[in-house]
Write a protein that holds these residues in place. Structure first.
Motif, PDB file in Angstrom:
ATOM      1  N   PHE A  16       0.820  -1.211   0.000  1.00 56.36           N
ATOM      2  CA  PHE A  16       0.000   0.000   0.000  1.00 56.36           C
ATOM      3  C   PHE A  16       0.855   1.262   0.000  1.00 56.36           C
ATOM      4  CE2 PHE A  16      -3.037  -3.181   1.357  1.00 56.36           C
ATOM      5  CZ  PHE A  16      -4.176  -2.820   0.643  1.00 56.36           C
ATOM      6  N   ASP A  17       1.973   1.236   0.716  1.00 55.09           N
ATOM      7  CA  ASP A  17       2.871   2.401   0.701  1.00 55.09           C
ATOM      8  C   ASP A  17       3.338   2.709  -0.715  1.00 55.09           C
ATOM      9  OD1 ASP A  17       2.744   2.913   3.401  1.00 55.09           O
ATOM     10  OD2 ASP A  17       4.492   1.702   3.901  1.00 55.09           O
ATOM     11  N   GLU A  21       2.353   6.132  -2.923  1.00 51.62           N
ATOM     12  CA  GLU A  21       3.365   7.066  -3.427  1.00 51.62           C
ATOM     13  C   GLU A  21       3.303   7.202  -4.943  1.00 51.62           C
ATOM     14  OE1 GLU A  21       7.334   6.862  -1.884  1.00 51.62           O
ATOM     15  OE2 GLU A  21       6.657   5.919  -0.030  1.00 51.62           O
ATOM     16  N   LEU A  22       2.804   6.173  -5.627  1.00 51.80           N
ATOM     17  CA  LEU A  22       2.634   6.251  -7.080  1.00 51.80           C
ATOM     18  C   LEU A  22       1.377   7.021  -7.466  1.00 51.80           C
ATOM     19  CD1 LEU A  22       3.685   2.625  -8.101  1.00 51.80           C
ATOM     20  CD2 LEU A  22       4.805   4.734  -8.837  1.00 51.80           C
ATOM     21  N   GLY A  23       0.582   7.409  -6.468  1.00 47.79           N
ATOM     22  CA  GLY A  23      -0.587   8.244  -6.735  1.00 47.79           C
ATOM     23  C   GLY A  23      -1.792   7.500  -7.260  1.00 47.79           C
ATOM     24  N   ARG A  24      -1.937   6.246  -6.914  1.00 48.35           N
ATOM     25  CA  ARG A  24      -3.091   5.490  -7.394  1.00 48.35           C
ATOM     26  C   ARG A  24      -4.387   6.140  -6.910  1.00 48.35           C
ATOM     27  NH1 ARG A  24       0.015   3.701 -10.644  1.00 48.35           N
ATOM     28  NH2 ARG A  24       0.258   1.514 -11.192  1.00 48.35           N
ATOM     29  N   SER A  25      -5.388   6.199  -7.800  1.00 52.75           N
ATOM     30  CA  SER A  25      -6.596   6.981  -7.527  1.00 52.75           C
ATOM     31  C   SER A  25      -7.824   6.133  -7.223  1.00 52.75           C
ATOM     32  CB  SER A  25      -6.896   7.888  -8.729  1.00 52.75           C
ATOM     33  OG  SER A  25      -7.110   7.109  -9.897  1.00 52.75           O
ATOM     34  N   THR A  26      -7.713   4.817  -7.218  1.00 48.23           N
ATOM     35  CA  THR A  26      -8.866   3.950  -6.963  1.00 48.23           C
ATOM     36  C   THR A  26      -9.479   4.274  -5.599  1.00 48.23           C
ATOM     37  OG1 THR A  26      -7.879   2.181  -8.275  1.00 48.23           O
ATOM     38  CG2 THR A  26      -9.656   1.565  -6.763  1.00 48.23           C
ATOM     39  N   VAL A  46      -6.326   5.090  -1.568  1.00 52.63           N
ATOM     40  CA  VAL A  46      -5.117   4.289  -1.376  1.00 52.63           C
ATOM     41  C   VAL A  46      -4.226   4.875  -0.271  1.00 52.63           C
ATOM     42  CG1 VAL A  46      -3.074   3.317  -2.484  1.00 52.63           C
ATOM     43  CG2 VAL A  46      -5.244   3.398  -3.723  1.00 52.63           C
ATOM     44  N   PRO A  47      -3.998   6.190  -0.222  1.00 51.18           N
ATOM     45  CA  PRO A  47      -3.216   6.716   0.904  1.00 51.18           C
ATOM     46  C   PRO A  47      -3.853   6.421   2.258  1.00 51.18           C
ATOM     47  CG  PRO A  47      -3.319   8.348  -0.853  1.00 51.18           C
ATOM     48  CD  PRO A  47      -4.269   7.252  -1.226  1.00 51.18           C
ATOM     49  N   LEU A  52      -3.685   3.224   7.285  1.00 52.29           N
ATOM     50  CA  LEU A  52      -4.305   2.236   8.165  1.00 52.29           C
ATOM     51  C   LEU A  52      -3.392   1.036   8.384  1.00 52.29           C
ATOM     52  CD1 LEU A  52      -6.697   1.252   9.809  1.00 52.29           C
ATOM     53  CD2 LEU A  52      -7.753   0.407   7.683  1.00 52.29           C
ATOM     54  N   VAL A  53      -2.716   0.581   7.329  1.00 52.61           N
ATOM     55  CA  VAL A  53      -1.763  -0.525   7.474  1.00 52.61           C
ATOM     56  C   VAL A  53      -0.640  -0.130   8.431  1.00 52.61           C
ATOM     57  CG1 VAL A  53      -0.021  -1.903   6.258  1.00 52.61           C
ATOM     58  CG2 VAL A  53      -2.294  -1.608   5.259  1.00 52.61           C
ATOM     59  N   GLU A  54      -0.132   1.095   8.297  1.00 50.70           N
ATOM     60  CA  GLU A  54       0.935   1.546   9.192  1.00 50.70           C
ATOM     61  C   GLU A  54       0.441   1.626  10.637  1.00 50.70           C
ATOM     62  OE1 GLU A  54       4.064   5.282   9.830  1.00 50.70           O
ATOM     63  OE2 GLU A  54       2.670   5.278   8.133  1.00 50.70           O
ATOM     64  N   GLN A  55      -0.768   2.149  10.840  1.00 55.51           N
ATOM     65  CA  GLN A  55      -1.332   2.217  12.189  1.00 55.51           C
ATOM     66  C   GLN A  55      -1.509   0.818  12.775  1.00 55.51           C
ATOM     67  OE1 GLN A  55      -4.962   4.359  11.502  1.00 55.51           O
ATOM     68  NE2 GLN A  55      -3.872   6.145  10.664  1.00 55.51           N
TER      69      GLN A  55
END
Length: 545
Positions: A16-17, A21-26, A46-47, A52-55
């Motif tokens: 996900f990181d 960073e690639l700016g995915r817009s989904t 996506v950000p 959430l994954v980091e948390q």
């Protein structure tokens, strides 16, 4: 290093990181909030998912997850099972995604094999196991309960907000994630995958812009699968890479839930468990049980359906294809396994399903091997020598996506390998052009017959049937166990439907809920055998289950 390359190197821990960073817009829409973030709503970009994954990695680390540790994830079905696995992998831990639907005794066996440092679960799973006399508190050094306290478990609210340490990724060829098989014949097997097998091979298959079947940037893709299954990881990776406009995640198969969220976000591609598709027929059936009730269905915009996990019956495919207003909707029928990923696929159309009640349904032809990625052969189960086209035998597969091992059952894994080849345990035939026709699992096979083919024929000829399971045992006629909405069967209609079929025993009729199933909706044929055949012997050996 480019972010796309980091995905391959870092596996699911950096998934996900990298795409954030690639700016995915989904934009992802959930049928209900995540269990790991119940107050965060049902809409994520996506950000937001990366955060959430980091948390999640932060609170997992706070309760003992770290490099080299095993983390058990046993909870109700939702996509956050996969996010939990990503968070654990971000810490260098080895996550195991296990269905909370499993029987308590099977859960105890798997958790004992796993010997986890941390168990993540929810109150319903704990309560169900406690009522069955199974103590999950002894399954790990620490247990986190996502929705409150349960025994000695730590409530998620006590550890949420802990800071995440810097990422620690495993090497691409090291164990990265553990999933499990469906467990139709007993306790499931714990399947160990690396980044190279499940991301760099199976995920790559998902990420290629294949004609017709690949996600398009204009798509709204919907998924209603078992998110603890290995299928969830390639789906996640492929969706992030191909960047459809929207993704809809359905956490359960309730038709009312699907109708609500599909009205808000009409899907253009739709993947679900076979049993979920069967339940969703209620959204398109007319009162007589034939075609679609109207053209105003929630599937009106679907251009592609996708089914894996188990066999699909022709009537279900036919009805759902008929529910689309697209001129040429297609159905992608995939065949694969937890241990090896997708092995073959076939596109079905309305024209292919036009004829009803056929003695040899077209759905038993699962297509050809995935080009470049997979090779298939059919061998004699006694000699292990390749068989000529058209002769039935055991199907073997060769793929770089083959799992590394079965955790705690390495001898069982080796029994199914022959060099680079993998014994699928499925009986089938191979045509001169390489197409595979599936007949049965080896353990469920009947000499000279195909149980799943008979099941397809019967559901096609008897519209009221919701499910058919044919059980074979030496010395007896094959026994059909059928389900209908009211548990009743018209005997005259049955006799007409079986007139040209091999002799069968008198059918046993039950309701849908009386048929035992796995977390992926597959029928537990062994339990039906115990109930209706007194656990009688099978024709198959069960050697490669």
């Amino acid at each position: 290093m480019k972010k796309k390359d980091q995905v391959g190197q870092h596996g699911i821990g950096g998934l996900f990181d990298a795409y954030a960073e690639l700016g995915r817009s989904t934009v992802f829409h959930l049928s209900r909030p995540f269990d790991i973030a119940p107050d965060a709503g049902t809409r994520f970009d996506v950000p937001g998912l990366a955060a959430l994954v980091e948390q999640t990695a932060g609170w997992l680390h706070a309760v003992g997850a770290g490099p080299g540790e095993r983390i058990a994830i046993v909870k109700d079905n939702h996509w956050d099972c996969t996010l939990l696995a990503c968070a654990a992998a971000r810490l260098g831990a080895l996550p195991a995604m296990i269905s909370g639907h499993l029987a308590p005794d099977a859960l105890q066996v798997l958790l004992k094999r796993l010997d986890a440092a941390v168990l993540v679960t929810n109150e319903r799973v704990v309560r169900r196991c406690t009522e069955a006399g199974a103590d999950l508190s002894a399954a790990a050094r620490r247990t986190v309960c996502l929705d409150g306290g349960a025994g000695d478990a730590v409530p998620l609210t006590e550890v949420r907000g802990a800071p995440a340490p810097p990422p620690r990724f495993r090497e691409p060829d090291e164990p990265m994630v553990i999933t499990h098989t469906s467990g139709t014949t007993g306790v499931p097997k714990l399947v160990v995958h690396s980044a190279n097998t499940i991301v760099n091979t199976l995920g790559k298959i998902e990420s290629i812009r294949w004609p017709v079947v690949a996600s398009r940037r204009s798509d709204t893709v919907a998924s209603a699968i078992s998110f603890v299954h290995g299928r969830s990881i390639p789906w996640t990776a492929g969706t992030l890479l191909l960047e459809p406009r929207e993704a809809v995640v359905i956490a359960d198969g309730d038709p009312a839930v699907a109708e609500r969220i599909f009205r808000e976000h009409p899907p253009t591609t739709c993947e679900a468990l076979p049993t979920t598709f069967t339940r969703w027929e209620a959204l398109v059936r007319d009162p007589a049980g034939a075609g679609p009730a109207s053209q105003d269905t929630v599937f009106a915009q679907v251009r592609l359906y996708v089914s894996t996990f188990d066999a699909m019956h022709p009537p279900t495919i036919r009805r759902l294809l008929g529910a689309s207003r697209r001129r040429f909707p297609a159905w992608l029928q995939g065949w694969g396994q937890s241990e090896a990923g997708p092995l073959a696929f076939r596109l079905l159309t309305r024209r292919a399903l036009a004829k009803t009640g056929e003695r040899h349904p077209t759905t038993r032809n699962v297509g050809r091997p995935l080009p470049v990625f997979t090779k298939l052969k059919v061998v004699d189960p006694a000699t292990m020598r390749p068989l000529p086209a058209g002769q039935r035998g055991v199907v073997f597969a060769k793929t770089r996506g083959r799992c590394l091992s079965y955790l705690g059952e390495e001898d069982r894994w080796r029994e199914k390998t022959d060099g680079a080849w993998w014994n699928t345990g499925d009986i089938g035939t191979r045509s001169r052009t390489g197409a595979i026709r599936l007949l049965d699992r080896e353990v469920d096979s009947i000499p000279g017959l195909s149980c799943i083919e008979l099941e397809d024929v019967l559901t096609d000829r008897l519209p009221r049937l919701e499910e058919v399971v044919v059980l074979g045992t030496p010395g007896r006629l094959p026994l059909p166990v059928v389900s209908t909405p009211d548990g009743r069967l018209d005997r005259a209609e049955w006799d007409a439907a079986v007139r040209d079929l091999p002799p069968l025993a008198d059918p046993v009729c039950v309701t849908w809920d009386e048929i035992p199933r796995t977390g992926t909706g597959k029928v537990r044929r062994g339990e039906l055998r115990t109930r209706f055949l007194d656990d009688a012997d099978t024709f198959g050996t069960g050697r490669w289950t």
